[in-house]
Design a protein around this motif. Sequence first.
Motif, PDB file in Angstrom:
ATOM      1  N   UNK A  54       2.734  12.165   8.203  1.00 14.79           N
ATOM      2  CA  UNK A  54       1.630  11.247   8.469  1.00 14.79           C
ATOM      3  C   UNK A  54       1.282  11.185   9.957  1.00 14.79           C
ATOM      4  N   UNK A  55       2.226  11.512  10.842  1.00 12.08           N
ATOM      5  CA  UNK A  55       1.884  11.610  12.257  1.00 12.08           C
ATOM      6  C   UNK A  55       0.985  12.813  12.525  1.00 12.08           C
ATOM      7  N   UNK A  56       1.141  13.854  11.721  1.00 15.82           N
ATOM      8  CA  UNK A  56       0.365  15.085  11.921  1.00 15.82           C
ATOM      9  C   UNK A  56      -0.600  15.349  10.769  1.00 15.82           C
ATOM     10  N   UNK A  57      -0.960  14.309  10.002  1.00 10.98           N
ATOM     11  CA  UNK A  57      -1.800  14.510   8.818  1.00 10.98           C
ATOM     12  C   UNK A  57      -3.149  15.118   9.169  1.00 10.98           C
ATOM     13  N   UNK A  58      -3.687  14.805  10.348  1.00 13.59           N
ATOM     14  CA  UNK A  58      -4.989  15.340  10.734  1.00 13.59           C
ATOM     15  C   UNK A  58      -4.945  16.844  10.954  1.00 13.59           C
ATOM     16  N   UNK A  59      -3.761  17.386  11.252  1.00 12.73           N
ATOM     17  CA  UNK A  59      -3.647  18.812  11.511  1.00 12.73           C
ATOM     18  C   UNK A  59      -3.163  19.627  10.338  1.00 12.73           C
TER      19      UNK A  59
ATOM     20  N   UNK B 156       0.868  -1.180   0.000  1.00 13.79           N
ATOM     21  CA  UNK B 156       0.000   0.000   0.000  1.00 13.79           C
ATOM     22  C   UNK B 156       0.903   1.228   0.000  1.00 13.79           C
ATOM     23  N   UNK B 157       0.885   1.972  -1.091  1.00 14.35           N
ATOM     24  CA  UNK B 157       1.732   3.149  -1.263  1.00 14.35           C
ATOM     25  C   UNK B 157       0.880   4.397  -1.026  1.00 14.35           C
ATOM     26  N   UNK B 158       0.999   4.977   0.160  1.00 16.49           N
ATOM     27  CA  UNK B 158       0.267   6.200   0.514  1.00 16.49           C
ATOM     28  C   UNK B 158       1.119   7.405   0.167  1.00 16.49           C
ATOM     29  N   UNK B 159       0.695   8.167  -0.830  1.00 14.87           N
ATOM     30  CA  UNK B 159       1.440   9.349  -1.258  1.00 14.87           C
ATOM     31  C   UNK B 159       0.982  10.570  -0.466  1.00 14.87           C
ATOM     32  N   UNK B 160       1.929  11.422  -0.111  1.00 12.52           N
ATOM     33  CA  UNK B 160       1.586  12.670   0.576  1.00 12.52           C
ATOM     34  C   UNK B 160       0.744  13.523  -0.376  1.00 12.52           C
TER      35      UNK B 160
ATOM     36  N   UNK C  39       6.594  18.694  16.041  1.00 12.90           N
ATOM     37  CA  UNK C  39       7.806  18.408  15.276  1.00 12.90           C
ATOM     38  C   UNK C  39       7.900  19.114  13.945  1.00 12.90           C
ATOM     39  N   UNK C  40       6.962  20.007  13.619  1.00 12.23           N
ATOM     40  CA  UNK C  40       7.016  20.703  12.332  1.00 12.23           C
ATOM     41  C   UNK C  40       7.791  22.011  12.416  1.00 12.23           C
ATOM     42  N   UNK C  41       7.738  22.681  13.552  1.00 13.25           N
ATOM     43  CA  UNK C  41       8.458  23.929  13.698  1.00 13.25           C
ATOM     44  C   UNK C  41       7.707  25.135  13.172  1.00 13.25           C
TER      45      UNK C  41
ATOM     46  N   UNK D 181       9.706  18.844   6.151  1.00 14.84           N
ATOM     47  CA  UNK D 181       8.820  17.907   6.843  1.00 14.84           C
ATOM     48  C   UNK D 181       9.029  16.521   6.237  1.00 14.84           C
ATOM     49  N   UNK D 182       9.465  15.576   7.046  1.00 15.48           N
ATOM     50  CA  UNK D 182       9.681  14.215   6.559  1.00 15.48           C
ATOM     51  C   UNK D 182       8.348  13.502   6.374  1.00 15.48           C
ATOM     52  N   UNK D 183       8.410  12.354   5.689  1.00 19.73           N
ATOM     53  CA  UNK D 183       7.195  11.575   5.433  1.00 19.73           C
ATOM     54  C   UNK D 183       6.582  11.093   6.741  1.00 19.73           C
ATOM     55  N   UNK D 184       7.399  10.563   7.650  1.00 17.11           N
ATOM     56  CA  UNK D 184       6.884  10.071   8.930  1.00 17.11           C
ATOM     57  C   UNK D 184       6.253  11.197   9.740  1.00 17.11           C
TER      58      UNK D 184
END
Length: 291
Positions: free
Chosen positions: A217-222, A157-161, A177-179, A211-214
């Motif tokens: 996706x940790x903050x995708x809701x925001x 499953x390839x989830x693209x940003x 972690x985004x700054x 912003x890294x991929x990890x």
Amino acid sequence: EATLDVKSVAVSDASWIWTEPHSKRLAVNLEATASLALGVSVRQRVRCTFVERNKQCPACNKEFTNRTWAAVVQVRSPRHVMGPVEELIRSNRQIRSTIVNVELARNGVDLYFASLSNAQRFVSCAKSTHPSSVRHTKKLVSTDNHSNTANLRHTFVLDMVPLVPRDLVSVSRSCRGLGLSGLALVSRVTGGNVHLLPAAPSRGEVKEVDVSVDCYFRNAAGISVVLRPDRTSKYFVIDADDGVAKGEVGDVALGRELGCAAADEVHTLTHLCYLCAVGDEVEVYDLEGCG
């Protein structure tokens, strides 16, 4: 009982008899000549019936039988973000030749491969073109206890940003972690990172946030997209600060038309001030008129 020593047999003549439409049967009269010992030859007429049978090449036969694919890559992304993957398939003949089937999904596309190595190669190339996360699962199809082997089917499953350059996004204060927080502009999208520029910078040098991929996706809701690049508006530069170097923030006065009243001017801070000259036409994100 005499035994004849046949040296060779050859077809000396042939004549057509008949055939029926769509029967795939051909009746032919053949005249065969056999050479025997001591220079003796024997000639005889033989009736032969030839039957046509269809046969597939090995590659087609493998494609149209069960269990022809060993791995599937499920690309999940909005339609406007799949450009890099489409270009990868279009430009790479080797990858295109390894795909045995393509199925459209509601939120992406499923690509089927005949071997696991081909699917892994495609996933690696796709991740290098656009930041993506990969999940891998496998399912047991059958086993052979005699040879101690198993037939597995793999699913990637390839989830693209879901971001492209020039997207205007809103970053929630809850993101870690985004700054940065607030409005930001996607300046670049590389294979492993999304690069953001604060849309409301303070005076001074503007800093790009990676912003890294990890982290995404940790903050995708925001992180939500406010405006796409096709929703920009045309404005004209009325005035701009002088002496602003590249990478520094300066004030630019904009108007919908040249020579507009001072009350209709809009002032904004931008890191592109060093490029702006009076009379230039620029594209801006009009938050008041976007609804």
